[in-house]
Design a protein around this motif. Structure first.
Motif, PDB file in Angstrom:
ATOM      1  N   ASP A 221     -18.235  -2.762   3.454  1.00  0.00           N
ATOM      2  CA  ASP A 221     -17.120  -2.549   4.370  1.00  0.00           C
ATOM      3  C   ASP A 221     -16.272  -1.364   3.922  1.00  0.00           C
ATOM      4  OD1 ASP A 221     -17.958  -4.737   5.837  1.00  0.00           O
ATOM      5  OD2 ASP A 221     -16.657  -6.139   4.751  1.00  0.00           O
ATOM      6  N   SER A 222     -16.062  -1.235   2.615  1.00  0.00           N
ATOM      7  CA  SER A 222     -15.279  -0.109   2.099  1.00  0.00           C
ATOM      8  C   SER A 222     -15.966   1.211   2.403  1.00  0.00           C
ATOM      9  CB  SER A 222     -15.076  -0.262   0.582  1.00  0.00           C
ATOM     10  OG  SER A 222     -14.393  -1.446   0.280  1.00  0.00           O
TER      11      SER A 222
ATOM     12  N   SER B 197     -11.512   7.301  -3.399  1.00  0.00           N
ATOM     13  CA  SER B 197     -10.278   6.774  -3.969  1.00  0.00           C
ATOM     14  C   SER B 197      -9.553   7.934  -4.646  1.00  0.00           C
ATOM     15  CB  SER B 197     -10.571   5.652  -4.972  1.00  0.00           C
ATOM     16  OG  SER B 197     -11.346   6.126  -6.051  1.00  0.00           O
TER      17      SER B 197
ATOM     18  N   SER C  75     -15.664   2.087   6.127  1.00  0.00           N
ATOM     19  CA  SER C  75     -14.314   2.474   6.544  1.00  0.00           C
ATOM     20  C   SER C  75     -14.115   3.986   6.508  1.00  0.00           C
ATOM     21  CB  SER C  75     -13.270   1.793   5.652  1.00  0.00           C
ATOM     22  OG  SER C  75     -13.345   2.287   4.321  1.00  0.00           O
TER      23      SER C  75
ATOM     24  N   LEU D 146     -18.251  -4.049  -0.726  1.00  0.00           N
ATOM     25  CA  LEU D 146     -18.480  -2.624  -0.910  1.00  0.00           C
ATOM     26  C   LEU D 146     -18.994  -1.979   0.375  1.00  0.00           C
ATOM     27  CD1 LEU D 146     -18.312  -0.445  -3.105  1.00  0.00           C
ATOM     28  CD2 LEU D 146     -20.709  -0.897  -3.642  1.00  0.00           C
TER      29      LEU D 146
ATOM     30  N   THR E 109     -16.051  -7.155  -4.296  1.00  0.00           N
ATOM     31  CA  THR E 109     -15.132  -6.418  -5.166  1.00  0.00           C
ATOM     32  C   THR E 109     -13.763  -7.080  -5.146  1.00  0.00           C
ATOM     33  OG1 THR E 109     -16.284  -4.336  -4.719  1.00  0.00           O
ATOM     34  CG2 THR E 109     -14.051  -4.187  -5.594  1.00  0.00           C
TER      35      THR E 109
ATOM     36  N   ASN F 166     -10.056  -6.368  -5.974  1.00  0.00           N
ATOM     37  CA  ASN F 166      -9.184  -5.223  -6.220  1.00  0.00           C
ATOM     38  C   ASN F 166      -8.000  -5.619  -7.107  1.00  0.00           C
ATOM     39  OD1 ASN F 166     -10.681  -3.508  -4.357  1.00  0.00           O
ATOM     40  ND2 ASN F 166      -9.806  -4.777  -2.749  1.00  0.00           N
TER      41      ASN F 166
ATOM     42  N   SER G 282     -16.411  -6.050  -9.954  1.00  0.00           N
ATOM     43  CA  SER G 282     -17.377  -6.183  -8.860  1.00  0.00           C
ATOM     44  C   SER G 282     -18.485  -7.141  -9.262  1.00  0.00           C
ATOM     45  CB  SER G 282     -17.976  -4.810  -8.522  1.00  0.00           C
ATOM     46  OG  SER G 282     -16.966  -3.875  -8.235  1.00  0.00           O
TER      47      SER G 282
ATOM     48  N   SER H 145     -12.832  -7.409  -1.142  1.00  0.00           N
ATOM     49  CA  SER H 145     -13.523  -6.687  -0.082  1.00  0.00           C
ATOM     50  C   SER H 145     -14.996  -6.611  -0.458  1.00  0.00           C
ATOM     51  CB  SER H 145     -12.943  -5.273   0.089  1.00  0.00           C
ATOM     52  OG  SER H 145     -13.093  -4.525  -1.106  1.00  0.00           O
TER      53      SER H 145
ATOM     54  N   VAL I  76     -16.883   4.749  -3.659  1.00  0.00           N
ATOM     55  CA  VAL I  76     -16.216   4.931  -2.369  1.00  0.00           C
ATOM     56  C   VAL I  76     -14.997   5.809  -2.642  1.00  0.00           C
ATOM     57  CG1 VAL I  76     -16.985   2.775  -1.318  1.00  0.00           C
ATOM     58  CG2 VAL I  76     -14.915   2.785  -2.713  1.00  0.00           C
TER      59      VAL I  76
ATOM     60  N   ARG J 220     -25.238  -1.038  -1.575  1.00  0.00           N
ATOM     61  CA  ARG J 220     -23.868  -1.390  -1.213  1.00  0.00           C
ATOM     62  C   ARG J 220     -23.739  -2.788  -0.626  1.00  0.00           C
ATOM     63  NH1 ARG J 220     -24.474   2.776   3.405  1.00  0.00           N
ATOM     64  NH2 ARG J 220     -24.916   1.506   5.230  1.00  0.00           N
TER      65      ARG J 220
ATOM     66  N   ARG K 231       0.824  -1.206   0.000  1.00  0.00           N
ATOM     67  CA  ARG K 231       0.000   0.000   0.000  1.00  0.00           C
ATOM     68  C   ARG K 231       0.857   1.255   0.000  1.00  0.00           C
ATOM     69  NH1 ARG K 231      -5.247  -0.608   3.365  1.00  0.00           N
ATOM     70  NH2 ARG K 231      -4.909   1.610   3.354  1.00  0.00           N
TER      71      ARG K 231
END
Length: 808
Positions: free
Chosen positions: A670-671, A513, A674, A668, A476, A478, A635, A666, A511, A471, A117
């Motif tokens: 949960d994203s 980004s 966050s 959506l 998803t 990534n 997704s 993940s 979300v 959602r 990351r």
């Protein structure tokens, strides 16, 4: 004399073990809360201060209003740093950072990649501006050449194990190969950005020299004595000299005309040490906190400590009648008030010191739990640094003096003759002060209860409000670009699995980004007054149904229409800014180059209903969908009851089609959640300390109830002899305390209302604080107070009147 004071104090504390335990425990809990919050506050205030030149480092912020969008960004144009260094002698150096998010990284020649990351491109001046010690490599040369990288010790261990990483190569996203030229120590956690990889800026494939593109975090190092506020005035010259000509090229107008139309371009410096707590900009390298939380938690720490001290006062005065004769005897034997005060203060300070020792034990035991709810890595060692150690030593003395001053002066003021004759009346003496202390305790408790309820209601509102898309049940995957040309085939294979309803390949999801706005123009009107600054998302035919979005007008993209490659779908905000009364069939143009010479025209085929794609702190901006092959994320809407089994099937397909690439998925939901972890953490912390504050306040109320019941023993006995019931006596003793709690509720309500409305101002979409929140908080406070007082009241009411009246 002091030795004698201590000896007598120890004897008294041993004699009254129950009183001593309650007093020390109450103080210890208050001190522990104060120390935990102090650890939190110290960590927040220390952000970025580990840099040797921290007080001279500033970041360039951009504030731009264009095309209906008012943007406050933490980024600036790429030429900004070099230009400031060249044109202004006040600038000693600069460094640019270009965050590139999450990448897949592996050793050259290896198959398996690791998901890393916060990869950052950085100028070679990085180590001249920031204090980032290297354990290997030359900081002056480490990032000079292209295709070089400096990694952290943690990254070196992950990628190379026990091997020496220097000179070895890493491959980023199967595209960029970089040679390791330095290993740095892991960046401290209290930094407004963190990374394990700094790649040479010369490795970044970027079109340099664009004053109208804001993509770089630019930091300048000012020379000693330069006032950054005064330096901010130079940005107007920068705008006129460098930005203006590109505005003319891009839009065909001068900066003056741009501003006259209501648009704006401006830049300013913010001290690096202010970024974590005071920056309100978007496009930060990492999420920031808020100085308001520091103020709130600091106030909570002070209030809890004051509540604990008030408890000490109330509990001490509750035992005053038992020590009245002791005071009388001491005075008869020649003790003066000063000596008695010294004795009582010694007892108070001794208990405070014992409470501090217990508080440190409590802090050591609870720090791991506190770290979980605060997302910190705090240790009790921070309390023993040289700067804070004097505070740690002085605090128990101050608390002891503060908590013991009132009882000491109160107890030492008894008249020996009255006391020894048993005629001392303590019930009304200093009643106003004690009542005020109880009101203060419960006022703070009610404020904390209301604050906790409002925070949780706002979080619940965020989690349950209609977002404009569904959602839940969206899986998803990534880094879908790791599939390369097999992305579409992967999507089709997953769609064959039972429990998968639909799927979509897209550049972005709703979300937060790393995204940027681009201008859209009505066809044939390349005019800044007509431009709409909009998010441009590349999607496929299945994007809108997969995410459960709704069409307000027109239609979605369809495989039956080959011309949809030149079609576009706008959201309601974009239509409103464009001013289209009938948007279907309208044509808009998108600029494909920075010179304003190459455009692509799209036909509006539909309008999607507004949906939230960023935090509910912000209003919904302009978004446009267009058809374009994209592999940013894939997704799937699922309906399977056995989600773990389905995920394993998806992972098996991934391993088959993208061997060596880490499988990262993940949901959506949960994203989205966050985004509000900071508020959730604040809610948990406030709730925890609210409970503790109420607990401590109840101890104080318990002490005062015991005091009042003790002073009215004979009155209660007389009332019982005359026929009063236990119920009436309980009501008599409880009534006065409930009045104090009601007064506390009346004072706390407007304070809490104002404070919580100020907190809610940060959200564009927020709840209204309903009246019943204050009512519930008041009822909770009354019930807690009544239960606390009732114990002593019932005990006094059930006492045999013969025992209380036998001396009469």
């Amino acid at each position: 004399m002091l030795r004698n004071y201590i000896k007598i104090a120890i004897r008294n504390l041993r004699k009254q073990r129950g009183f001593t335990f309650i007093n020390i425990f109450g103080l210890a809990v208050g001190l522990a809360c104060c120390l935990l919050i102090t650890l939190y506050v110290i960590d927040e205030l220390r952000y970025d201060r580990y840099h040797e030149k921290a007080n001279r480092i500033y970041r360039v912020n951009s504030d731009i209003k264009f095309g209906g969008n008012d943007m406050h960004m933490a980024v600036s144009p790429d030429p900004m740093g070099p230009t400031l260094l060249k044109d202004y002698s006040q600038v000693e150096n600069f460094v640019r950072l270009h965050g590139r998010g999450t990448w897949l990284v592996k050793r050259a020649g290896q198959l398996n990649s690791l998901r890393e990351r916060d990869i950052i491109f950085a100028d070679s001046t990085l180590f001249d501006v920031f204090t980032l010690p290297l354990v290997a490599g030359n900081p002056k040369r480490a990032l000079v050449e292209p295709n070089t990288v400096v990694i952290s010790e943690s990254a070196a261990k992950r990628q190379f194990g026990n091997q020496n990483p220097m000179g070895q190569s890493l491959v980023f996203d199967n595209q960029l190969t970089c040679r390791v030229t330095g290993v740095m120590r892991d960046m401290p956690t209290n930094s407004h950005f963190r990374t394990d990889y700094f790649i040479s800026m010369r490795s970044d494939n970027y079109e340099w020299g664009r004053w109208l593109s804001n993509n770089h975090h630019t930091y300048v190092l000012l020379k000693e004595g330069v006032d950054y506020r005064t330096f901010n005035q130079n940005f107007e010259t920068i705008i006129q000299k460098y930005v203006g000509p590109q505005v003319v090229t891009f839009l065909g107008i001068a900066i003056k005309q741009l501003r006259q139309s209501g648009n704006r371009i401006s830049y300013s410096l913010i001290p690096m040490t202010d970024i974590h707590l005071r920056s309100k900009q978007t496009i930060e390298l990492a999420p920031n906190s808020d100085i308001q939380y520091v103020y709130v938690f600091s106030a909570v720490a002070v209030f809890i400590l004051l509540i604990a001290c008030i408890n000490f006062m109330n509990l001490s005065t509750a035992r005053s009648a038992n020590r009245a004769k002791e005071v009388g005897v001491r005075k008869v034997l020649g003790s003066v008030q000063r000596q008695l005060i010294g004795q009582f203060m010694t007892e108070s300070i001794l208990m405070s010191i014992l409470a501090m020792g217990l508080a440190l034990v409590i802090v050591a035991l609870t720090v791991p739990f506190f770290n979980q709810i605060s997302a910190k890595q705090l240790t009790i060692d921070s309390l023993f640094v040289p700067q804070f150690l004097p505070v740690l030593l002085i605090l128990p003395l101050v608390v002891g003096l503060l908590a013991g001053s009132y009882p000491a002066f109160f107890l030492s003021s008894f008249r020996p003759i009255s006391v020894l004759k048993g005629k001392v009346n303590l019930g009304l003496k200093s009643a106003g002060l004690r009542s005020g202390l109880v009101v203060f305790q419960f006022m703070m408790s009610v404020i904390l209860i209301i604050g906790t309820m409002v925070v949780y209601r706002q979080i619940n509102f965020i989690q349950t409000t209609k977002l404009g898309f569904k959602r839940d049940q969206v899986l998803t995957i990534n880094e879908a670009y790791a599939l390369d040309k097999q992305a579409q085939a992967f999507k089709e294979e997953i769609l064959k699995l039972p429990g998968v309803v639909s799927g979509s390949l897209s550049s972005y999801l709703p979300v937060p980004s790393d995204r940027s706005d681009s201008p859209l123009f009505p066809e044939g009107q390349i005019d800044q007054a007509k431009a709409v600054s909009s998010q441009l998302w590349a999607v496929d035919h299945d994007y809108i149904p997969t995410l459960g979005m709704e069409m307000a007008q027109g239609r979605n993209f369809s495989r039956e229409f080959g011309a949809d490659s030149s079609a576009i779908i706008l959201n309601e905000t974009a239509v409103k800014i464009f001013g289209f009364k009938d948007p279907i069939g309208q044509r808009v143009a998108r600029m494909l180059d920075d010179e304003g010479t190459v455009f692509k025209t799209y036909t509006v085929i539909g309008v999607v209903k507004n949906f939230h794609f960023e935090s509910l702190r912000q209003n919904i901006g302009s978004v446009a969908f267009f058809m374009d092959p994209s592999r940013g994320a894939v997704s799937f809407r699922i309906s399977s009851q056995d989600i773990p089994a389905l995920v394993k099937q998806v992972e098996a397909k991934w391993r088959q089609m993208a061997p060596g690439m880490p499988f990262n998925y993940s949901f959506l939901e949960d994203s989205f959640d966050s985004m509000y972890r900071a508020e959730q953490r604040v809610g948990q912390i406030v709730l925890t300390f609210s409970v503790l504050a109420i607990l401590i306040a109840c101890l104080g109320l318990f002490g005062l109830a015991a005091f009042m019941a003790e002073q009215r023993t004979k009155e209660i006995g007389v009332r019982k002899v005359l026929g009063a019931s236990a119920t009436s006596i309980v009501g008599l003793l409880s009534k006065d305390f409930l009045k104090l709690v009601l007064i506390a509720i009346l004072i706390a309500t407007p304070i809490a209302w104002y404070g919580m409305n100020q907190w809610l101002e940060d959200f564009a979409y927020k709840i209204d604080v309903p009246w019943w929140v204050f009512a519930v908080a008041g009822v909770v406070a009354v019930v807690i107070a009544f239960v606390t007082v009732s114990f002593q009241s019932i005990k006094a009411a059930l006492t045999n009147p013969v025992k209380s009246l036998r001396a009469e």
